[in-house]
Design a protein around this motif. Structure first.
Motif, PDB file in Angstrom:
ATOM      1  N   THR A 190      44.550  40.666  56.604  1.00 13.61           N
ATOM      2  CA  THR A 190      44.558  39.844  57.620  1.00 13.61           C
ATOM      3  C   THR A 190      42.780  39.626  57.972  1.00 13.61           C
ATOM      4  O   THR A 190      42.196  40.586  57.479  1.00 13.61           O
ATOM      5  N   VAL A 191      42.613  38.687  58.651  1.00 12.96           N
ATOM      6  CA  VAL A 191      41.083  38.420  58.826  1.00 12.96           C
ATOM      7  C   VAL A 191      41.156  38.265  60.527  1.00 12.96           C
ATOM      8  O   VAL A 191      41.908  37.663  60.944  1.00 12.96           O
ATOM      9  N   VAL A 192      40.127  39.016  61.085  1.00 14.32           N
ATOM     10  CA  VAL A 192      39.752  38.916  62.616  1.00 14.32           C
ATOM     11  C   VAL A 192      39.831  37.471  63.120  1.00 14.32           C
ATOM     12  O   VAL A 192      39.286  36.699  62.517  1.00 14.32           O
ATOM     13  N   GLY A 193      40.663  37.162  64.161  1.00 16.51           N
ATOM     14  CA  GLY A 193      40.660  35.920  64.768  1.00 16.51           C
ATOM     15  C   GLY A 193      41.576  34.954  64.175  1.00 16.51           C
ATOM     16  O   GLY A 193      41.854  33.678  64.764  1.00 16.51           O
TER      17      GLY A 193
ATOM     18  N   ASP B 230      54.602  36.413  65.464  1.00 17.05           N
ATOM     19  CA  ASP B 230      53.501  36.024  64.408  1.00 17.05           C
ATOM     20  C   ASP B 230      52.432  37.427  64.407  1.00 17.05           C
ATOM     21  O   ASP B 230      53.060  38.363  65.442  1.00 17.05           O
ATOM     22  N   HIS B 231      51.596  37.616  63.653  1.00 18.96           N
ATOM     23  CA  HIS B 231      50.792  38.767  63.737  1.00 18.96           C
ATOM     24  C   HIS B 231      49.388  38.297  63.884  1.00 18.96           C
ATOM     25  O   HIS B 231      48.802  37.589  63.027  1.00 18.96           O
TER      26      HIS B 231
ATOM     27  N   ALA C  29      42.944  44.196  59.387  1.00 15.90           N
ATOM     28  CA  ALA C  29      43.593  45.532  58.706  1.00 15.90           C
ATOM     29  C   ALA C  29      44.680  44.813  57.942  1.00 15.90           C
ATOM     30  O   ALA C  29      45.152  43.728  58.177  1.00 15.90           O
ATOM     31  N   ASN C  30      45.534  45.640  57.018  1.00 17.02           N
ATOM     32  CA  ASN C  30      46.828  45.254  56.416  1.00 17.02           C
ATOM     33  C   ASN C  30      47.867  45.388  57.347  1.00 17.02           C
ATOM     34  O   ASN C  30      48.015  45.952  58.361  1.00 17.02           O
ATOM     35  N   VAL C  31      48.984  44.379  57.292  1.00 15.55           N
ATOM     36  CA  VAL C  31      50.122  44.323  57.768  1.00 15.55           C
ATOM     37  C   VAL C  31      51.393  44.824  57.150  1.00 15.55           C
ATOM     38  O   VAL C  31      51.315  44.111  55.910  1.00 15.55           O
ATOM     39  N   ILE C  32      52.146  45.623  57.310  1.00 15.32           N
ATOM     40  CA  ILE C  32      53.243  45.937  56.437  1.00 15.32           C
ATOM     41  C   ILE C  32      54.545  45.298  57.164  1.00 15.32           C
ATOM     42  O   ILE C  32      54.743  45.828  58.543  1.00 15.32           O
TER      43      ILE C  32
END
Length: 75
Positions: free
Chosen positions: A22-25, A47-48, A53-56
């Protein structure tokens, strides 16, 4: 840059696990479809929010089914 799945594995019988960065924002939505010929994509959970950081993600689909996944930027 479009979000992409970086890792995918079978975590257990009928459980698929995949990772994306992911990218901040940014806010990300994971969708799935059981038929690539269908125009219908169904949201998988909430939604995430991007944190850098990575999302699992884990999804239980059962042993005899298949699903296709996509990650999109949420509006």
């Amino acid at each position: 840059v479009s979000p992409q799945i970086s890792e995918i594995a079978v975590a257990a019988a009928g459980v698929v696990q995949f990772t994306f960065s992911t990218v901040v924002g940014q806010t990300y939505r994971v969708d799935y479809s059981e038929d690539l010929n269908s125009a219908v994509w169904i949201p998988l959970g909430n939604d995430h929010a991007g944190t850098g950081a990575n999302v699992i993600i884990q999804d239980t689909i059962g042993p005899s089914r298949q699903r296709f996944y996509r990650i999109v930027l949420a509006p």
